[in-house]
Scaffold this motif. Structure first.
Motif, PDB file in Angstrom:
ATOM      1  N   THR A 131      85.991  14.346 -34.630  1.00  0.00           N
ATOM      2  CA  THR A 131      87.018  15.214 -35.212  1.00  0.00           C
ATOM      3  C   THR A 131      87.123  15.010 -36.721  1.00  0.00           C
ATOM      4  O   THR A 131      86.698  13.968 -37.245  1.00  0.00           O
ATOM      5  CB  THR A 131      88.397  14.927 -34.584  1.00  0.00           C
ATOM      6  OG1 THR A 131      89.366  15.853 -35.090  1.00  0.00           O
ATOM      7  CG2 THR A 131      88.875  13.524 -34.907  1.00  0.00           C
ATOM      8  N   LEU A 174      94.104  12.822 -32.047  1.00  0.00           N
ATOM      9  CA  LEU A 174      93.441  12.080 -30.987  1.00  0.00           C
ATOM     10  C   LEU A 174      94.415  11.245 -30.161  1.00  0.00           C
ATOM     11  O   LEU A 174      95.287  10.563 -30.702  1.00  0.00           O
ATOM     12  CB  LEU A 174      92.389  11.140 -31.572  1.00  0.00           C
ATOM     13  CG  LEU A 174      91.205  11.787 -32.298  1.00  0.00           C
ATOM     14  CD1 LEU A 174      90.277  10.717 -32.837  1.00  0.00           C
ATOM     15  CD2 LEU A 174      90.455  12.735 -31.382  1.00  0.00           C
ATOM     16  N   ASP A 217      90.895   9.651 -26.155  1.00  0.00           N
ATOM     17  CA  ASP A 217      89.853  10.290 -26.958  1.00  0.00           C
ATOM     18  C   ASP A 217      89.084   9.277 -27.789  1.00  0.00           C
ATOM     19  O   ASP A 217      87.868   9.386 -27.962  1.00  0.00           O
ATOM     20  CB  ASP A 217      90.468  11.319 -27.931  1.00  0.00           C
ATOM     21  CG  ASP A 217      91.085  12.511 -27.241  1.00  0.00           C
ATOM     22  OD1 ASP A 217      90.543  12.947 -26.213  1.00  0.00           O
ATOM     23  OD2 ASP A 217      92.113  13.027 -27.743  1.00  0.00           O
ATOM     24  N   ARG A 229      89.815  18.517 -30.767  1.00  0.00           N
ATOM     25  CA  ARG A 229      90.463  17.563 -29.849  1.00  0.00           C
ATOM     26  C   ARG A 229      91.974  17.806 -29.852  1.00  0.00           C
ATOM     27  O   ARG A 229      92.510  18.523 -30.665  1.00  0.00           O
ATOM     28  CB  ARG A 229      90.170  16.134 -30.283  1.00  0.00           C
ATOM     29  CG  ARG A 229      88.700  15.747 -30.223  1.00  0.00           C
ATOM     30  CD  ARG A 229      88.156  15.749 -28.801  1.00  0.00           C
ATOM     31  NE  ARG A 229      87.611  17.055 -28.425  1.00  0.00           N
ATOM     32  CZ  ARG A 229      87.423  17.491 -27.191  1.00  0.00           C
ATOM     33  NH1 ARG A 229      87.760  16.740 -26.170  1.00  0.00           N
ATOM     34  NH2 ARG A 229      86.915  18.674 -26.949  1.00  0.00           N
ATOM     35  N   GLY A 243      84.590  16.427 -24.041  1.00  0.00           N
ATOM     36  CA  GLY A 243      84.579  16.288 -25.493  1.00  0.00           C
ATOM     37  C   GLY A 243      83.197  16.169 -26.109  1.00  0.00           C
ATOM     38  O   GLY A 243      82.178  16.247 -25.431  1.00  0.00           O
TER      39      GLY A 243
END
Length: 500
Positions: free
Chosen positions: A220, A226, A230, A456, A480
């Motif tokens: 990201t 996040l 993540d 995200r 992801g």
């Protein structure tokens, strides 16, 4: 004959060579992972890819610029992926390679990390105890917080990967998630925790906070979005380590292609898919740009999430809430990627994370560990700088001349910044090329040139779509971005097909 074998025999009976058990649209890492596992389980698989090589963002190519004497010098450049996690026990990449019998087929070179953040330079070891020791020594005032933070991260990491293995790398149902939450309570709580809030609760030094944030550039441009879930897999670089496949990033997708073909699967490159074929509301195959059709009762789409539900699917009555969520889906960052051919090898480890003068970028120096990527005494170097979604989107309004000017300006700014990390950089450049959002859109066919599929911190579609027979895989799905996550997505898709 087993039930799956009977099912596949029934699928094939009376079919021509253009009929398959499963068609995979897109030869990114998720699509190839799904296809390799399915082919290994004797499914008749077709992979259709519009590009001239497999791998998506994990591709390599050769450039041969000529020097003043007109002598060509050979450099191997990568599309950005040069640091691969997921090779430790229980991790998805190791699991996939073991399942298809290729666990020893590549030479994996260990990647060391350096952080250069606002005047502070720190080399971090590839093991957990060493990581804690180095950070506590460098930031003694935050030692207690560092230890507490790493302890919490490690608890979540161990439970996440134990849960992944317990599920046999299959997508987890809602009821199974509840049961898993009782067994893996730290991992279950992590989904609702903000990673940045956790950092700021334990750490006071702003430089150290930046160091802990900057690794998030692998998924990201906005660490604040996040969750702990993540972010935790990225700490696998300091548990199992990160690796580079000797010879270039292309080696891994090429290996998966060979495995697919060895098990009688088919790979078609330069074969763009125009549309999904539907019959009675169900997936029935694909139509290629060439006009050819191929048929299967199951399609795994590793294409862009928007295209999978739009141009490829055509008019289809998706559930209203699902359609609304797709409409609201943010696509995440694109990037500026500069690949350099240098007539010297920088005195840097294979990966350097940089934050200075308001710029954040990563330097990939795989020539530090792989001498085959450039001539003796030379190096193939990459620089990747993420562009927020809005800036990437605006790039497509530029005229060709404006696009060229914008690339030059970015290159000048980023080369100057990199020159503070690599003194004399400009004097050693014998070749460089700049990729921008239109480059990524052209090669990976993603909206706005998004390199991470979807942003995200939001809902992303699961592996099973509402369209019967259509499964989704890739960075834009719930697993992801990143190679490890893409491989996991492919495993999920393959198992979803096999478990139907």
């Amino acid at each position: 004959m087993s039930a799956p074998d009977k099912q596949r025999t029934a699928m094939r009976s009376g079919h021509s060579d253009q009929h398959y058990d499963v068609i995979v649209v897109g030869a990114g890492m998720a699509g190839l992972s799904a296809a390799a596992l399915l082919a290994r389980h004797n499914y008749k698989v077709l992979v259709a890819e519009g590009h001239d090589r497999p791998g998506g963002c994990m591709t390599s190519w050769v450039r041969k610029p000529r020097d003043r004497n007109r002598v060509a010098r050979r450099f191997v450049f990568d599309a950005g992926v040069q640091d691969i996690s997921g090779l430790s026990p229980q991790a998805p990449v190791r699991h996939l390679l073991s399942q298809i019998g290729e666990q020893d087929s590549l030479d994996w070179l260990p990647v060391q990390h350096r952080y250069v953040v606002n005047g502070t330079t720190l080399d971090l070891p590839r093991n957990w105890d060493g990581l804690e020791r180095v950070l506590c020594a460098a930031f003694a005032e935050d030692a207690a917080g560092i230890s507490a933070l790493l302890r919490e991260i490690r608890l979540v990491y161990d439970e996440l990967y134990a849960g992944m293995a317990a599920a046999d790398y299959r997508p987890v149902t809602a009821s199974a998630q509840m049961q898993s939450g009782q067994r893996f309570e730290h991992a279950a709580r992590a989904a609702g925790q903000s990673y940045v809030a956790l950092l700021e609760r334990h750490i006071g030094n702003p430089t150290l906070i930046s160091i802990f944030k900057i690794l998030s550039e692998y998924v990201t441009d906005d660490p604040a979005c996040l969750s702990l879930t993540d972010m935790v897999p990225l700490f696998g670089y300091y548990i199992g380590g990160g690796f580079y496949p000797a010879g270039g990033a292309q080696k891994l997708p090429d290996l998966l292609c060979r495995s697919i073909q060895r098990h009688h699967g088919e790979i078609r490159l330069k074969s763009r898919v125009n549309a999904f074929i539907l019959r009675d509301g169900r997936i029935a195959g694909i139509e290629l740009a060439s006009g050819q059709a191929a048929y299967a009762p199951a399609v795994i789409s590793n294409a862009d999430i928007g295209a999978s539900h739009g141009a490829l699917l055509g008019p289809y009555d998706l559930p209203p809430r699902y359609r609304q969520r797709l409409k609201q889906l943010k696509r995440g960052p694109s990037a500026i990627l500069i690949n350099f051919g240098l007539d010297a090898i920088p005195d840097l480890p294979a990966r350097v994370f940089v934050e200075q003068d308001g710029l954040i970028f990563g330097l990939g120096n795989p020539s530090a560990i792989d001498s085959t990527l450039a001539p003796a005494g030379h190096a193939a170097l990459s620089l990747l700088h993420l562009l927020p979604e809005a800036e990437a989107h605006s790039w497509f309004a530029l005229s060709p001349a404006q696009d060229e000017d914008a690339r030059k300006l970015y290159a000048q700014k980023l080369i100057a910044a990199a020159g503070r990390v690599i003194p004399g950089l400009e004097d050693h450049i014998v070749h460089y090329e700049v990729a921008a959002p239109p480059t990524f859109r052209h090669y990976i066919q993603s909206e706005n040139g998004s390199i991470y599929g979807a942003a995200r911190g939001q809902w992303c579609p699961p592996v099973a779509s509402p369209v019967p027979g259509l499964f989704l895989a890739g960075a834009g799905t719930a697993t992801g971005p990143g190679v490890e996550a893409a491989v996991l997505s492919g495993l999920h898709a393959a198992h979803a097909v096999m478990d139907r």
